[in-house]
Each structure stands twice: as structure tokens, then as C-alpha cells.
Design a protein around this motif. Structure first.
Motif, short mmCIF file in Angstrom:
data_model
loop_
_atom_site.label_atom_id
_atom_site.label_comp_id
_atom_site.label_asym_id
_atom_site.label_seq_id
_atom_site.Cartn_x
_atom_site.Cartn_y
_atom_site.Cartn_z
N UNK A 108 -4.99 -21.11 4.58
CA UNK A 108 -6.11 -21.42 3.69
C UNK A 108 -6.15 -20.49 2.49
N UNK A 109 -6.32 -21.07 1.32
CA UNK A 109 -6.54 -20.26 0.13
C UNK A 109 -8.00 -20.33 -0.27
N UNK A 110 -8.60 -19.19 -0.61
CA UNK A 110 -9.97 -19.23 -1.14
C UNK A 110 -9.91 -18.95 -2.63
N UNK A 111 -11.03 -19.18 -3.33
CA UNK A 111 -11.06 -18.92 -4.77
C UNK A 111 -11.37 -17.45 -4.98
N UNK A 112 -10.60 -16.81 -5.86
CA UNK A 112 -10.88 -15.40 -6.13
C UNK A 112 -12.32 -15.27 -6.65
N UNK A 113 -13.04 -14.28 -6.12
CA UNK A 113 -14.41 -14.09 -6.56
C UNK A 113 -15.44 -14.67 -5.59
N UNK A 141 -4.45 -13.12 12.14
CA UNK A 141 -4.73 -13.72 10.83
C UNK A 141 -4.24 -12.77 9.75
N UNK A 142 -3.29 -13.25 8.94
CA UNK A 142 -2.73 -12.43 7.86
C UNK A 142 -3.58 -12.64 6.61
N UNK A 143 -4.16 -11.56 6.09
CA UNK A 143 -5.05 -11.65 4.92
C UNK A 143 -4.59 -10.68 3.82
N UNK A 144 -3.69 -11.16 2.94
CA UNK A 144 -3.15 -10.27 1.90
C UNK A 144 -4.04 -10.23 0.66
N UNK A 145 -5.25 -9.66 0.79
CA UNK A 145 -6.14 -9.60 -0.38
C UNK A 145 -6.46 -8.15 -0.74
N UNK A 146 -7.40 -7.95 -1.67
CA UNK A 146 -7.81 -6.60 -2.05
C UNK A 146 -9.00 -6.14 -1.22
N UNK A 147 -9.17 -4.83 -1.14
CA UNK A 147 -10.16 -4.22 -0.25
C UNK A 147 -11.57 -4.75 -0.44
N UNK A 148 -11.98 -4.99 -1.70
CA UNK A 148 -13.36 -5.38 -1.95
C UNK A 148 -13.69 -6.72 -1.28
N UNK A 149 -12.74 -7.66 -1.37
CA UNK A 149 -12.95 -8.95 -0.69
C UNK A 149 -12.77 -8.82 0.82
N UNK A 150 -11.89 -7.93 1.22
CA UNK A 150 -11.64 -7.78 2.66
C UNK A 150 -12.85 -7.22 3.39
N UNK A 151 -13.63 -6.39 2.72
CA UNK A 151 -14.85 -5.87 3.36
C UNK A 151 -15.75 -7.04 3.76
N UNK A 152 -15.92 -7.99 2.85
CA UNK A 152 -16.76 -9.16 3.14
C UNK A 152 -16.15 -10.04 4.23
N UNK A 153 -14.85 -10.27 4.12
CA UNK A 153 -14.16 -11.10 5.13
C UNK A 153 -14.35 -10.47 6.52
N UNK A 154 -14.14 -9.17 6.62
CA UNK A 154 -14.21 -8.49 7.93
C UNK A 154 -15.62 -8.53 8.51
N UNK A 155 -16.60 -8.29 7.65
CA UNK A 155 -17.99 -8.31 8.14
C UNK A 155 -18.41 -9.70 8.61
N UNK A 156 -18.03 -10.70 7.81
CA UNK A 156 -18.41 -12.07 8.17
C UNK A 156 -17.61 -12.56 9.38
N UNK A 157 -16.38 -12.09 9.52
CA UNK A 157 -15.55 -12.47 10.67
C UNK A 157 -16.20 -11.99 11.96
N UNK A 158 -16.76 -10.82 11.89
CA UNK A 158 -17.42 -10.26 13.08
C UNK A 158 -18.58 -11.16 13.50
N UNK A 159 -19.34 -11.63 12.50
CA UNK A 159 -20.48 -12.50 12.81
C UNK A 159 -20.04 -13.82 13.41
N UNK A 160 -18.90 -14.30 12.94
CA UNK A 160 -18.38 -15.57 13.43
C UNK A 160 -17.72 -15.41 14.81
N UNK A 161 -17.39 -14.16 15.14
CA UNK A 161 -16.80 -13.90 16.45
C UNK A 161 -15.28 -13.79 16.45
N UNK A 162 -14.70 -13.44 15.28
CA UNK A 162 -13.25 -13.17 15.23
C UNK A 162 -13.07 -11.66 15.38
N UNK A 163 -12.28 -11.21 16.34
CA UNK A 163 -12.09 -9.77 16.50
C UNK A 163 -11.35 -9.15 15.31
N UNK A 164 -11.84 -8.03 14.83
CA UNK A 164 -11.26 -7.36 13.67
C UNK A 164 -9.82 -6.95 13.89
#
Ligand code: PHE
Length: 367
Positions: A188-193, A212-235
Motif C-alpha cells: 500500500x502506498x499512502x499520500x505524503x503528508x 510490515x516494511x515501512x520505508x518512510x521518514x521518522x515524523x510519519x513513522x511516529x504516527x504510523x506506530x502510535x496508530x498501529x498500536x491502537x489498531x492492534x498491530x505489534x510494533x
């Protein structure tokens, strides 16, 4: 004898050799720029303390591109036209190295990017060099690590679709992982921003990947990681690339990403002799650990100064040749040689996030 303004630190500007550096000192990726500047400053202190270049001091002129490609081009033009720099250092993000690199290449002024990994950055540009590996190499190493070391066969890929770096690294990982016989269950590709990733994350979770391979920058990864936790994906199921390297990632989502791995240039505990010297000098000056960006900034600047010292003069052609001729340079990020495509041959490290720290896990020599 008692004249004012004579002596160390008071040399006239015309006696100094101007080098430009354009970085994201503010804006979305500001730690990339500020960390890199710390590394460059350390290299500059060391070189000037050791006599500079044939007795002349080097002066680094910094420009902030505010994390945008448009400003990146403008700042490089300014450094070359107005400040008459002999060479340019920067940028970190591949998209901005592509923009600034075009300007330097057209002007025939050597440019060294410390950490832009996208393949296109140096391609067909005789004046553009990098002191890091490429995403072609990095993506392969990540894919092999997941398949052969973590022994996972079902992966998901989640990346910033319009970003040069993110999409390039995703592509390289995808190709290698498939070649190794692994299965990509979701891609899946998301839109930058974008800032809300919940819908994507639910989709990713439903496909049930092991990694899950996520080759993005740290600022977006912080959001991805926090929301993943809520969804129930282990970090710990996330694997990333060098774009994760920032103290802000650890502060923002270090706990959420406990156990996750990513490929990188450096970690404070890498086992190379020269890295220890760098670490000690860096900690002495700044009282905190260097990031990978700082180490890369230090290497880009020291390699440039080394080339300036070897070149017969500071003309663009002489500098270009001296940089191209660099072999077995002892950097903070390992021993590196510049190859015929102006890329660096050097090791890639795999880093693990443990107790909100980046810990060296293993190293691989890039092919
Ligand atoms: N490699 C990234 C790019 O090319 C930049 C980066 C390097 C980010 C190192 C963080 C650490 O865009």
C-alpha cells in the motif's frame, strides 16, 4: 605587534575557503538538517584546528531549505552564485538532493550528499557524489534480513507513494523479497503528508503479514506506530529503513516500536575503530549521542576536506577528481570508497529499537 584583530579566529573572510551546506534546518524534517550540521561542524573544527587546507581556514556557509525542494534549488544557486562556494554539502532527503544536485551539476560545482540514498540522486550527474549506500543496496539488505534472519515469509509493504526515497526503497525491497521466494500479502502506498493511517492499518492487519516494511521518514513513522498500536498491530512487526533515524522517533514512538528493526548507516555502538573516536569527540562537544545523520554529515565533510587537501588547488575540476579518487576513507560510518558511479561502497548496519535506544544488531557489506 599589538595590532587589533590579528591572530587565530580573526582571519579575513577572503583568506578562507567557502564551502556551502544546504539542509532542512527547519520544517517537517528539521532534525535531519540540525543533526547533519552538528556532524559537519565537528569535522570543520577538527580540520581547521589541524591547519585547514594548506594554511587556509575553511568556512562553511549554511542555508536552510525549510524541508522543501523549491528552497533547496534556490539555496544551492545562491551558495554558488553569491557565495562562490568551491563545493556543496547536502541534502539529506533524496527529493531535495535531486533538486539541489541538478543546480550544482549544471554549474559544475561538486556536491556531496551525506545521506541521500535514492538511486537517481547521482545517476548521470558527474558532479554529484554520496558518502552513503543506495536504496537498491539497502532494500536488498532489508529483504534478506527479513527472509533469512527473521525467517519471515509473508510481509506487507507500506510507503509514501509520491516520495522518491520511500517509493524507491519499497521497490527494491519488493523485488528482492519476491526473488527470495517470499510473499507480499499487502502493498500500500499512502499520500505524503497524510496523518491518519487507521484505514490503511486496518487493511494491513486484515492481510495478516508477519512483518510490515515501512520505508518512510521518522515524523510519519511516529504516527504510523502510535496508530498501529491502537489498531492492534505489534510494533515489533515493523521493519524500516534509514529514514527512521531520529531522536524524535524514539521520543514519539520508541515504546510502541520496541523490538523493531531498521537498516541504517550507523549506531552509537557500531564496532568500527574510527566510530569510537568520532563518538568520543562528538559526545565531548555536544553532550549527547550522535544520530546516523550526524555521523554521515561528519563523514561527508571530512571526506570533502580530505579531498581538498589532496587536490592541487580548489578549482571545481581538481576537487571533483580528488573526491572521485577517494579510496578506503576511514569514516565514522565505516571504511568507504567512492565508486565509478560516485556512490560509496561501505557496510550497512541493521539497528534494533530496544529500551528507547538504537542498538547495533548486525552489519552487512553492501554489494
Ligand atoms: N536516506 C534518506 C533519503 O534518501 C535520508 C535519510 C538518511 C534519513 C539517513 C534519515 C537517516 O531520503
Amino acid at each position: 605587534v599589538f595590532g587589533l584583530g590579528v591572530g587565530a579566529g580573526c582571519s579575513k573572510k577572503s583568506d578562507e575557503i567557502p564551502v556551502g551546506a544546504y539542509l532542512s534546518l527547519s520544517g517537517a524534517d528539521s532534525t535531519f538538517g540540525t543533526d547533519t550540521r552538528e556532524g559537519i561542524e565537528l569535522a570543520l573544527d577538527e580540520r581547521n584546528a589541524a591547519g585547514g587546507i594548506r594554511g587556509k581556514k575553511i568556512r562553511v556557509i549554511y542555508e536552510d531549505d525549510k524541508s522543501t525542494t523549491q528552497e533547496a534549488s534556490q539555496k544551492v544557486r545562491q551558495l554558488i552564485d553569491r557565495d562562490k562556494v568551491v563545493a556543496v554539502l547536502g541534502e539529506v532527503a533524496s527529493s531535495r538532493s535531486l533538486a539541489g544536485g541538478l543546480v550544482a551539476n549544471n554549474a559544475h560545482i561538486p556536491l556531496i550528499t551525506p545521506s541521500s540514498t535514492a538511486v537517481e540522486v547521482t545517476q548521470g550527474r558527474d558532479w554529484v557524489f554520496r558518502v552513503c549506500f543506495t536504496d537498491e543496496q539497502q532494500g536488498k539488505v532489508a529483504a534478506r534480513f527479513v527472509k533469512n534472519e527473521l525467517k519471515k515469509n509473508k510481509v506487507g509493504i507500506f510507503y509514501a507513494a509520491q516520495d522518491t526515497y520511500s517509493s524507491g526503497l519499497a521497490k527494491s525491497f519488493r523485488e528482492e523479497f519476491t526473488k527470495l521466494g517470499g510473499t507480499i500479502v499487502v502493498d500500500k502506498g499512502y499520500q505524503k503528508g497524510e496523518t491518519n493511517f487507521t484505514t490503511y492499518l486496518n487493511e494491513l492487519k486484515a492481510a495478516n503479514p508477519e512483518v510490515i516494511f515501512v520505508p518512510n521518514y521518522y515524523n510519519e513513522m511516529v504516527q504510523v506506530a502510535r496508530q498501529a498500536k491502537q489498531v492492534g498491530i505489534p510494533g515489533s512487526s515493523f521493519v524500516g529503513g534509514d529514514g527512521w533515524d531520529s531522536a524524535n522517533l524514539l521520543e514519539g514512538a520508541g515504546a510502541e516500536l520496541e523490538g523493531a528493526y531498521f537498516t541504517n548507516h550507523y549506531a552509537p555502538d557500531v564496532p568500527w575503530p574510527n566510530s569510537k573516536k568520532f563518538l568520543a569527540a562528538f559526545e565531548e562537544k555536544y553532550k549527547h549521542d550522535p544520530s546516523s545523520l550526524s555521523a554521515q554529515g561528519y563523514d561527508a565533510a571530512s571526506l570533502l576536506f580530505d579531498a581538498m587537501g589532496r587536490a592541487p588547488d580548489t578549482s571545481p575540476e581538481a576537487l571533483r577528481k580528488a573526491i572521485a579518487d577517494t579510496k578506503d576513507f576511514q569514516g565514522a560510518t565505516g571504511t568507504l570508497s567512492i565508486d565509478k558511479d560516485r556512490n560509496a561502497n561501505k557496510p550497512i548496519v541493521v539497528v534494533q529499537i530496544k529500551d528507547k535506544k538504537f542498538r547495533f544488531a548486525t552489519q552487512v557489506l553492501a554489494e
